[in-house]
Scaffold this motif. Structure first.
Motif, PDB file in Angstrom:
ATOM      1  N   ILE A   1     -20.544  50.717   0.138  1.00 32.29           N
ATOM      2  CA  ILE A   1     -19.647  51.694   0.784  1.00 32.29           C
ATOM      3  C   ILE A   1     -20.051  51.914   2.238  1.00 32.29           C
ATOM      4  O   ILE A   1     -19.194  51.943   3.144  1.00 32.29           O
TER       5      ILE A   1
ATOM      6  N   VAL B   1     -17.668  50.956   5.570  1.00 27.53           N
ATOM      7  CA  VAL B   1     -17.288  51.898   6.626  1.00 27.53           C
ATOM      8  C   VAL B   1     -17.769  51.404   7.994  1.00 27.53           C
ATOM      9  O   VAL B   1     -17.029  51.427   8.984  1.00 27.53           O
ATOM     10  N   TYR B   2     -19.001  50.922   8.025  1.00 29.97           N
ATOM     11  CA  TYR B   2     -19.596  50.479   9.283  1.00 29.97           C
ATOM     12  C   TYR B   2     -18.838  49.286   9.863  1.00 29.97           C
ATOM     13  O   TYR B   2     -18.555  49.220  11.078  1.00 29.97           O
TER      14      TYR B   2
ATOM     15  N   SER C   1     -15.756  48.516   9.342  1.00 32.02           N
ATOM     16  CA  SER C   1     -14.440  48.993   9.789  1.00 32.02           C
ATOM     17  C   SER C   1     -14.534  49.616  11.173  1.00 32.02           C
ATOM     18  O   SER C   1     -13.657  49.401  12.029  1.00 32.02           O
ATOM     19  N   ILE C   2     -15.605  50.377  11.421  1.00 27.86           N
ATOM     20  CA  ILE C   2     -15.830  50.952  12.749  1.00 27.86           C
ATOM     21  C   ILE C   2     -16.009  49.838  13.770  1.00 27.86           C
ATOM     22  O   ILE C   2     -15.501  49.904  14.903  1.00 27.86           O
TER      23      ILE C   2
END
Length: 487
Positions: free
Chosen positions: A422, A426-427, A429-430
């Motif tokens: 997870i 997220v990382y 996607s950033i």
């Protein structure tokens, strides 16, 4: 040197015209690049394979009995990986500051010989504390190679050439993964019990000794800098400097490069992107365990890592080739990181073993294929001066190493590793968002350069004259005024 006098002086051409290239000069430049490609790139890549083998073989040793023999918990094993990062972070910037003022052909082989000894000493560890100590000093001795090698490459190749060379260099990471699995399987099976030692101890001894021998050959094979490399002729040295359009490096030591790097927003954007990539790269240490959890056992656990690394290497080379040819960075980095995002969605959402194994190709390929082009883009965004570029690469790698420190701590809930998956999702996607954000800012920066200096007057393949008086070097970039950031 006579041909140099025939070069066209771009200062005599109106900014509204493109300077034609000199066919003779272009032929000499192609010959120089071929020489660099035959000697510089393969040697740096081979040494990187050795470095990655000596670092990541702990993952192979883990499933071969290291964790059991030393009585390590999963938490302690993760810390044994993380402590390496503290050693790396401690020496990144000092190492590149020394390298920029020394001879790479001597300095880098010295580091190689040092880490090979430390790596071989891993065979002597007998408990958790001794393993932590060896891994910490392995980090210190290995810290200068990666950022030093990438920096040296950037001093020889143009922006339009560097992505492919960076990717070939970084293929050492994936080849080490593929070869590491094959070597580990062969060494551990073949040496198990010899001289009363388990196979995993022989793994560290044999690979460390091989690297030590390689360090001596590196002294002859590695270059120094374009103007000082012994295996380049005088004409080749002159052309190697001139074709990059850089001003003369400062002869006296100063902290100007450090200050310039610290206040450059582009470097900090790359640090965040690179931390995302490095966090995803922790898969390297846990892939054998993940594959074992999928259902493979014994030597097959090692061998089944090979196709993932091979796929990553092929994807990396294709992406880098297209990026160099089209002179585009952001879209290709975002594409690779998006592949990783899809892969980690699979890791989180499914328990199907076939899909989980397939997702390793997306995760590993997407993460590792983005590295070569990312490094090239950093070089494009920090073209000079040389001391700033050296510290920029070191600063990037030093801070992004934080991900190697906390990353292993995310992998503490097998077999799904949901926390790690997870966080990395997220990382990454950033990172995709930042690629497009940086592209937008560089478009504006190029427009400001056009407004101040006019539209560039040279072709992409043009050899830009070396302005030793720095009269045609733009203070904003540290290189010739015809330079523009790649997008």
């Amino acid at each position: 040197m006579s041909s140099i006098n025939k070069d066209i002086d771009i200062s005599t051409i109106e900014n509204t015209h493109v300077v034609p290239n000199d066919p003779e000069l272009e032929a000499r430049e192609k010959a120089l690049v071929r020489k660099l490609d035959m000697r510089l790139v393969p040697m740096l890549t081979f040494l990187y394979i050795c470095q990655r083998l000596d670092n990541s073989n702990i993952g192979n040793a883990k499933v071969a009995g290291l964790q059991t023999d030393l009585g390590l918990s999963n938490f302690q094993y993760s810390w044994a990986i993380s402590i390496y990062t503290l050693g790396v972070m401690a020496m990144q910037i000092p190492s590149n500051m020394i390298l920029e003022r020394s001879r790479p052909s001597i300095y880098l082989p010295t580091l190689i010989a040092a880490w090979s000894v430390v790596s071989a000493m891993t065979a002597l560890v007998h408990d958790y504390k001794s393993l932590l100590l060896v891994r910490f000093f392995l980090g210190i001795t290995e810290s200068g190679y990666w950022c030093g090698a990438v920096f040296v490459l950037s001093t020889f190749y143009k922006p339009r050439e560097i992505a492919m060379r960076n990717s070939i260099f970084y293929c050492g990471n994936w080849l080490s993964g593929a070869l590491g699995g094959a070597f580990a399987g062969a060494i551990i099976d073949g040496m198990e019990g010899k001289a009363g030692l388990p196979g995993w101890r022989w793994l560290f001894i044999i690979e460390g000794c091989i690297t030590f021998v390689v360090a001596f050959f590196a002294i002859w094979a590695l270059p120094d800098y374009p103007a000082t490399t012994s295996w380049l002729t005088d004409d080749e040295k002159d052309l190697a400097v001139r074709r990059l359009g850089q001003g003369k490096p400062k002869e006296k030591f100063s902290f100007t490069g450090l200050k310039s790097a610290l206040i450059d927003y582009k470097i900090w954007v790359f640090i965040i992107i690179f931390m995302a990539i490095q966090t995803g790269g922790q898969l390297n240490y846990f892939m054998p365990q993940i594959i074992q959890d999928i259902g493979y056992t014994g030597s097959m656990t090692q061998y089944m890592t090979i196709p993932v690394y091979v796929f990553a290497a092929i994807l990396s080379l294709i992406v880098a080739l297209l990026s160099d040819r089209q002179q585009v960075r952001s879209y290709y980095i975002a594409f690779c990181m998006s592949l990783a995002v899809i892969g980690y969605i699979f890791q989180i959402a499914t328990t199907n073993k076939a899909l989980l194994f397939f997702s390793l190709f997306l995760c590993g390929g997407g993460v590792w294929a983005s590295l070569g082009v990312s490094l090239a883009w950093l070089g494009d965004c920090v073209p000079g001066p040389r001391d700033k570029k050296a510290i920029g690469f070191a600063l990037l790698n030093m801070i992004s190493q934080l991900s190697n420190f906390y990353g292993p701590q995310l992998y503490t809930n097998p077999p799904r590793y949901l926390v790690a998956n997870i966080v990395i999702l997220v990382y990454m996607s950033i990172g995709v968002v930042l690629c497009f954000g940086l592209r937008f800012l560089l478009v504006r920066a190029n427009r400001r350069l056009d407004d101040k200096y006019g539209v560039p007057v040279v072709e992409k393949k043009q050899v830009i004259p070396d302005d030793r008086d720095e009269g045609d070097v733009a203070p904003e970039t540290g290189v010739n005024k015809n330079f523009r950031y790649l997008l």
